[in-house]
Each structure stands twice: as C-alpha cells, then as structure tokens.
Design an enzyme around this catalytic site. Structure first.
Site, PDB file in Angstrom:
ATOM      1  N   ASP A 128      21.878  26.019  17.172  1.00 18.40           N
ATOM      2  CA  ASP A 128      23.078  26.822  16.963  1.00 18.40           C
ATOM      3  C   ASP A 128      24.123  26.122  16.114  1.00 18.40           C
ATOM      4  O   ASP A 128      25.131  26.739  15.737  1.00 18.40           O
ATOM      5  CB  ASP A 128      23.688  27.225  18.306  1.00 18.40           C
ATOM      6  N   ASP A 189      16.204  33.714  16.345  1.00 16.41           N
ATOM      7  CA  ASP A 189      17.583  33.480  15.939  1.00 16.41           C
ATOM      8  C   ASP A 189      17.694  32.334  14.926  1.00 16.41           C
ATOM      9  O   ASP A 189      18.578  32.321  14.066  1.00 16.41           O
ATOM     10  CB  ASP A 189      18.457  33.143  17.147  1.00 16.41           C
TER      11      ASP A 189
END
Length: 407
Positions: A128, A189
């Site tokens: 992330d 993702d």
C-alpha cells in the site's frame, strides 16, 4: 493513472440546495461536467472548514477515511503505514486544486501530503506504500514539480521494490499475512502500485524498477485470472521456490466469484501498464477484463459489491468500484479502435451520470458519494461513503473535462 492521463489526455447547509440541483440534473441525463466539478469543490472547501480549528489549520496527522450512513462529518484515522487510505484525501485536494486553482486548497494538500513523508523513511510495511504516495506526492509533483516530492517518490519506489520476490515474479502484498494465506501473496489491488515503479524508472530511478513492474504484471496476468478474464483477489506462491500454490479471495464473496473492486483494479491497472509499456498484449488484456465486467453489470451500471453474491439484488452496491472503472475507461478509450472507444466512453458517462444522481450523490455530507462497500466479509464499511470512491470520481470528472466532453 494521473501522470499521463490527466495531463495528456488531456458544502455546509448553504450548499445543499445546489448539490441537490446537481443530482436532479443528473437524473435528466444532462449533467454538466463543469457543474459537478464545482459541486465537488464546494464539498472540499466545506470539509476543510469542518476539519479546521479556529486558526484554519487541520490535524494533518489524521486523514479522512469514511462517513457512516446518516453521519455528516468525515471519520478520520491516523496517517500511518497501516492505514492504506491516507493518501486519498490529499489526492482529492490536489485534484480539486487542479480543477479550481484554489491556493488555499493547495496549501492544505501540501500539508496533508507531507504528513505521509515519515512513512517512507521506515521499512516498507506492505504494498500500500504505492497508494499512499501516488495520490499525495504523485499528484503534488505532477502539479507543482516540487523537487522534494520527487525525492520522496523515488525513495518510496525503492522501498516498494524490496517486497519483490524474483522467484515468484511479484511484489508481496501482505508480508504480515504470509502465514495466514500460506505463502508469498499478491492481491489484485497491487496492480495500481506498479505505476510508482514505472514513474521512478523514468524519473531518475533504477531501470530494474520497470522490470519489476513488468514481471509483476505478467505473473499476475497468468495466475490471478480465470480463462474468461474474471479475477481472483489473491494469488499465493511458495516463498522459497516461487511455485504457484493457489488462487483465492480475501474480500470477495468466494474464491471463484468476481469481486467488483478487484475487477476494477484489474481494468485500471492493465490500462496503465499498456500506457507505460506500449505492449499490445496489455491493451488486449485490459479490454478482456473490461468487457467481462461491462457484460455483467446491472442496468444502472453500478456493480453489486460482488458479481456472484447469491443475494443480489438485496446486497450492497459498490460505488467505489464504479468510480475506478469510469476513470479507467476514460483513459482506455484513447487506446482502442473507434467502435470500442465509443462503447467505453458511453459506459463511463452512464456510470458518472448515475453516480451523480440523487441515488448516489450525497447532498447532506462532505463526501461526494454514498453506497460504497469496503470489506463486506469483515462487515466493514458496508454502504458507507469512502474516500477512495471520492478520489476516483473526481479523477474521472477531471479526465472528462480534459477530454472536452460532457456526461
């Protein structure tokens, strides 16, 4: 994402009435892009007033994350490596500055962006880091060319690359979950974070960052998808040998279902990879994963949180997935033949029209949109306003504006 496509393809009670007018305009299918961007700007300035103290300063160590149904103020979370959404709020502010030219918004965008800088100095926590840096420092650098932002981004790319396992051929998404998932894991993702590596390789970083991004895209293409182009959320590999072990889900309905936001990440991600590599296999694949998504959408173009949830139509929608896809389609249409460009352009505008209607536009809170689904299996953020939905919605509007088109 933003580095090429936005440049080259290129609200308090006093605001409620005008926001409602935007929704009614959307219902009439005569939605003005400029009008919706102006409404977003009103919401941004209203939110900044809510978040500011008596001196006009915000607590920049906290970032807006979500708004529960019925609430009227952003719920904030600490800006940390564990909070993957911390970069979206400064990203929204930068997009608003781009659209409005409001220097006060830019000042807040800079302060929120700099709050993420300390994360880059620490050992990388997970994939992330790309989300955290791309939307904050990335948009900031694109718009201001601040050399400090550039250095942070280059350092972040090097840190992200430390998660690459050359035997598996991918970046590990969640090092902390290797035991739970059974090995080196790569989630859909993660495709979005590859843009940081591509950018760094072109802006003074090591060439190997490009090679890592390509390897990750290729390996994900091989193991995170079914033959029909629908995606698995997670692929798991043996950490030591790199051998593929299994494909499964973490946030979807089932291992064999099409989780809406996962498919959205695939559409957005492979469109970006094509832009960065000009390799037609990625364009063909981007169209494949797009077409199966569009084929299975409900009539209003906003997906249910998972395309295979057996409780449809009673289950929740995911506006965030629709926003990601709408933005991606407005880029993808520039790379394909005329017939497909028309299909993608029409679909994106239909999505944005519905999102801007009173069914999704939030007239009574500082968020733009209602009805996103965060992590349904964990019963988290179901039917919420979520900051990343707002980010991609604004990005899509700016792309549409730069295309000199109307919804």
């Amino acid at each position: 994402m933003f580095f090429r496509s936005l440049t080259a393809i290129a609200i308090a009670s006093t605001c409620v009435l005008s926001l409602s007018n935007c929704a009614r305009t959307a219902q009439a299918s005569e939605l003005s892009t400029e009008s919706c961007i102006e409404k977003c700007h009103q919401k941004v300035t209203h939110a900044l007033r809510q978040l500011s103290d008596s001196t006009g300063e915000c607590d920049y160590s906290m970032a807006p994350r979500n708004i529960a149904p019925g609430d009227s103020i952003w719920h904030q979370r600490p800006v940390t490596a564990e909070e993957w959404c911390s970069g979206f709020w400064p990203g929204v502010l930068w997009l608003d500055y781009e659209a409005s030219g409001d220097e006060e918004v830019a000042r807040h965008a800079d302060r929120y962006t700099r709050s993420i800088g300390e994360i880059v100095k620490a050992p990388v926590f997970d994939h992330d880091l790309g989300f955290l840096v791309l939307y904050s420092y990335g948009n900031g650098y694109r718009l201001t060319k601040n050399p400090e932002y550039r250095e942070i981004m280059l350092n972040a790319a090097d840190s992200l690359a430390t998660l690459f396992n050359p035997k598996a051929g991918t970046i590990c998404s969640w090092p902390r979950n290797e035991k739970m998932l059974g090995g080196h894991n790569t989630i859909m993702d993660n495709m979005i974070n590859l843009e940081l590596l591509f950018w760094a390789a072109k802006n003074g970083g090591d060439r190997r960052l490009y090679d890592i991004a390509v390897s990750h895209a290729d390996t994900t293409m091989r193991y995170n998808f079914r033959p029909d182009g629908t995606s698995y959320h997670v692929a798991v590999y043996d950490k030591n040998t790199g051998n593929f072990i299994k494909a499964c889900t973490h946030q979807g309905y089932a291992d064999n279902s099409m989780w809406a936001r996962g498919q959205a990440w695939a559409i957005y991600g492979y469109t970006m990879v094509y832009r960065e590599t000009h390799d037609k296999k990625y364009l063909d694949f981007a169209q494949k994963v797009t077409d199966v998504y569009l084929k299975n959408l409900p009539a209003d173009k906003i997906p249910y949180w998972d395309f295979n949830d057996p409780t449809i139509p009673e289950c929740s929608r995911d506006a965030s997935a629709a926003c990601v896809v709408a933005s991606a389609l407005l880029e993808l249409e520039n790379y394909v033949d005329e017939a497909n460009a028309s299909i993608y352009d029409t679909a994106a505008k239909e999505m944005l029209t519905e999102l801007s209607s009173e069914r999704y536009w939030s007239a009574s809170s500082p968020a733009f949109l209602l009805h996103s689904t965060g992590h349904r299996p964990a019963a988290s953020e179901i039917d919420y306003s979520i900051v990343y939905a707002d980010y991609y919605y604004y990005e899509a509007l700016n792309r549409l504006k730069n295309n000199q088109s109307e919804i």
